[in-house]
Design an enzyme around this catalytic site. Structure first.
Site, PDB file in Angstrom:
ATOM      1  N   CYS A  98       0.098   4.827   6.874  1.00 33.92           N
ATOM      2  CA  CYS A  98      -0.582   4.598   8.146  1.00 33.92           C
ATOM      3  C   CYS A  98       0.394   3.907   9.098  1.00 33.92           C
ATOM      4  CB  CYS A  98      -1.826   3.734   7.923  1.00 33.92           C
ATOM      5  SG  CYS A  98      -2.964   4.401   6.674  1.00 33.92           S
TER       6      CYS A  98
ATOM      7  N   CYS B  34     -19.716   1.161   7.748  1.00 33.60           N
ATOM      8  CA  CYS B  34     -18.930   0.524   8.795  1.00 33.60           C
ATOM      9  C   CYS B  34     -17.697   1.386   9.018  1.00 33.60           C
ATOM     10  CB  CYS B  34     -18.536  -0.894   8.380  1.00 33.60           C
ATOM     11  SG  CYS B  34     -17.350  -1.700   9.476  1.00 33.60           S
TER      12      CYS B  34
ATOM     13  N   CYS C 216       0.839  -1.200   0.000  1.00 34.98           N
ATOM     14  CA  CYS C 216       0.000   0.000   0.000  1.00 34.98           C
ATOM     15  C   CYS C 216       0.877   1.253   0.000  1.00 34.98           C
ATOM     16  CB  CYS C 216      -0.909  -0.001   1.228  1.00 34.98           C
ATOM     17  SG  CYS C 216      -2.033   1.419   1.282  1.00 34.98           S
TER      18      CYS C 216
ATOM     19  N   CYS D  44     -16.369  -9.785   4.369  1.00 29.16           N
ATOM     20  CA  CYS D  44     -15.792  -8.505   3.945  1.00 29.16           C
ATOM     21  C   CYS D  44     -14.537  -8.729   3.106  1.00 29.16           C
ATOM     22  CB  CYS D  44     -15.460  -7.641   5.156  1.00 29.16           C
ATOM     23  SG  CYS D  44     -14.962  -5.952   4.714  1.00 29.16           S
TER      24      CYS D  44
ATOM     25  N   CYS E 281     -17.273  -4.575   1.615  1.00 26.96           N
ATOM     26  CA  CYS E 281     -15.967  -4.282   1.037  1.00 26.96           C
ATOM     27  C   CYS E 281     -15.243  -3.220   1.859  1.00 26.96           C
ATOM     28  CB  CYS E 281     -16.096  -3.791  -0.407  1.00 26.96           C
ATOM     29  SG  CYS E 281     -16.476  -5.074  -1.610  1.00 26.96           S
TER      30      CYS E 281
ATOM     31  N   CYS F  53       0.274   0.149  10.287  1.00 21.48           N
ATOM     32  CA  CYS F  53      -0.070  -0.897   9.330  1.00 21.48           C
ATOM     33  C   CYS F  53       1.146  -1.598   8.728  1.00 21.48           C
ATOM     34  CB  CYS F  53      -0.931  -0.308   8.218  1.00 21.48           C
ATOM     35  SG  CYS F  53      -1.571  -1.569   7.102  1.00 21.48           S
TER      36      CYS F  53
ATOM     37  N   ARG G  79     -18.429  -3.806  17.183  1.00 23.08           N
ATOM     38  CA  ARG G  79     -17.798  -5.076  16.828  1.00 23.08           C
ATOM     39  C   ARG G  79     -16.390  -5.201  17.423  1.00 23.08           C
ATOM     40  NH1 ARG G  79     -19.034  -8.676  12.945  1.00 23.08           N
ATOM     41  NH2 ARG G  79     -20.335  -7.207  11.776  1.00 23.08           N
TER      42      ARG G  79
END
Length: 344
Positions: free
Chosen positions: A83, A215, A79, A122, A156, A86, A285
């Site tokens: 972040c 979400c 990516c 997801c 997604c 991550c 969650r």
């Protein structure tokens, strides 16, 4: 656990909890930022009462059902964003390498997820936002899952979107879109520098306006202050998301946060309860990091402290505990798994 449930029926002499009981439990009005901060500052001696109240709020305004979800990474690693938490960022020397999952692999992951009783699957990709190739693969994957007769709703998480891409996902039948704000607006520039909090918010606005379920959650333990945790809770509440996944930082090797301490279990539970009191009707969650932060019994305490959804299995680049353990836990707690939507 029985002690927590028993306390739910008891009144409290703590003014913070008494106010929360009247405002949130009785009237269904979430706490404001100052009130959430007061909850986060409660002492450990008040934690059982706090968890009990959060559980009672969940039961009153959401009901006893628990939504079970599985996630799979369609595109892992590489990516371009920075972040700091991550391991999939291509900017950091992490062990994660770029890889794609083929369509048969995606279908099998959906089949295994559905076999656990999960109603949500997801599809996640480590990208700034989807390009034409990624959207094509998502489309092909959704069609293959449907063709295989797998009855499960598709969500997604593909990064930031344009309006055209939002419309494409709606046309594909995507049920829900995940895009986390990650942390409080005031703390976000310390966590990510390659895009802004406002850019994420704009994607979420378009998703909501297009009719997909929103979400949106984040990660606790990224160096934010307790005041910023309260700020984050009310910012999420203002978004009015269908679901809020709460993650706890897993310090990833090679990332700027690799040496950050793990959130203490009591602080994690206090945060879960505070977020429930800020968002009484939202699906809350348990997501990544709960095993590390809370241990095997922590999930049970969280389920009795405001949580009403859970991710089973693994978390992209991190291992969770076996799905059957969580399913057995829900059975022991007599918490029914949410049934698949009749409109699927």
């Amino acid at each position: 656990m029985e002690a927590i449930v028993t306390l739910a029926a008891q009144r409290t002499d703590d003014p913070v909890l008494a106010t929360a009981r009247e405002q949130v439990l009785e009237r269904g009005v979430g706490l404001d930022e100052a009130q959430v901060l007061q909850v986060l500052r409660l002492g450990d001696d008040r934690l059982p009462e706090l968890l009990a109240l959060a559980h009672e709020v969940r039961m009153r305004w959401c009901g006893p059902e628990v939504e079970v979800e599985g996630i799979v990474s369609l595109k892992t690693g590489g990516c371009p964003e920075d972040c700091h938490f991550c391991s999939q960022s291509g900017r950091f020397p992490t062990p994660v390498r770029s890889a794609w999952l083929d369509i048969p692999g995606l279908v099998e992951a959906a089949r295994q997820t559905a076999a656990t009783g999960a109603t949500e699957f997801c599809i996640v990709a480590a990208v700034r936002g989807p390009d034409a190739r990624l959207l094509s693969q998502v489309r092909d994957g959704i069609e293959a899952i449907k063709a295989a007769g797998i009855e499960i709703q598709i969500a997604c998480s593909l990064g930031m979107l344009t309006q055209e891409q939002v419309d494409e996902l709606v046309a594909m039948g995507v049920h829900r879109y995940n895009h986390n704000l990650e942390t409080a607006r005031s703390h976000f520039p310390n966590v990510v520098t390659t895009h802004t909090w406002e850019e994420r918010w704009e994607t979420l606005r378009m998703v909501r306006d297009a009719g997909m379920e929103v979400c949106c959650g984040g990660i606790v333990g990224m160096g934010e202050t307790i005041e910023q945790r309260a700020e984050f809770a009310v910012q999420l509440a203002a978004l009015d998301p269908h679901e809020v996944p709460l993650n706890f930082l897993i310090p990833q090797p090679g990332t700027p946060y690799e040496s950050y301490p793990v959130v203490e279990g009591k602080d994690a539970l206090r945060t879960v309860a505070a977020f429930r009191l800020a968002m009484p009707r939202t699906m809350l969650r348990f997501a990544g990091g709960r095993e590390l932060t809370l241990g095997d019994l922590g999930a049970e305490r969280g389920m009795l402290g405001g949580v009403n959804a859970i991710i089973v299995g693994n978390y992209l680049t991190n291992l969770g505990r076996p799905a059957q353990q969580d399913l057995d836990m829900l059975a022991d707690l007599k918490m029914p798994i949410k049934a698949l939507s009749d409109t699927l």
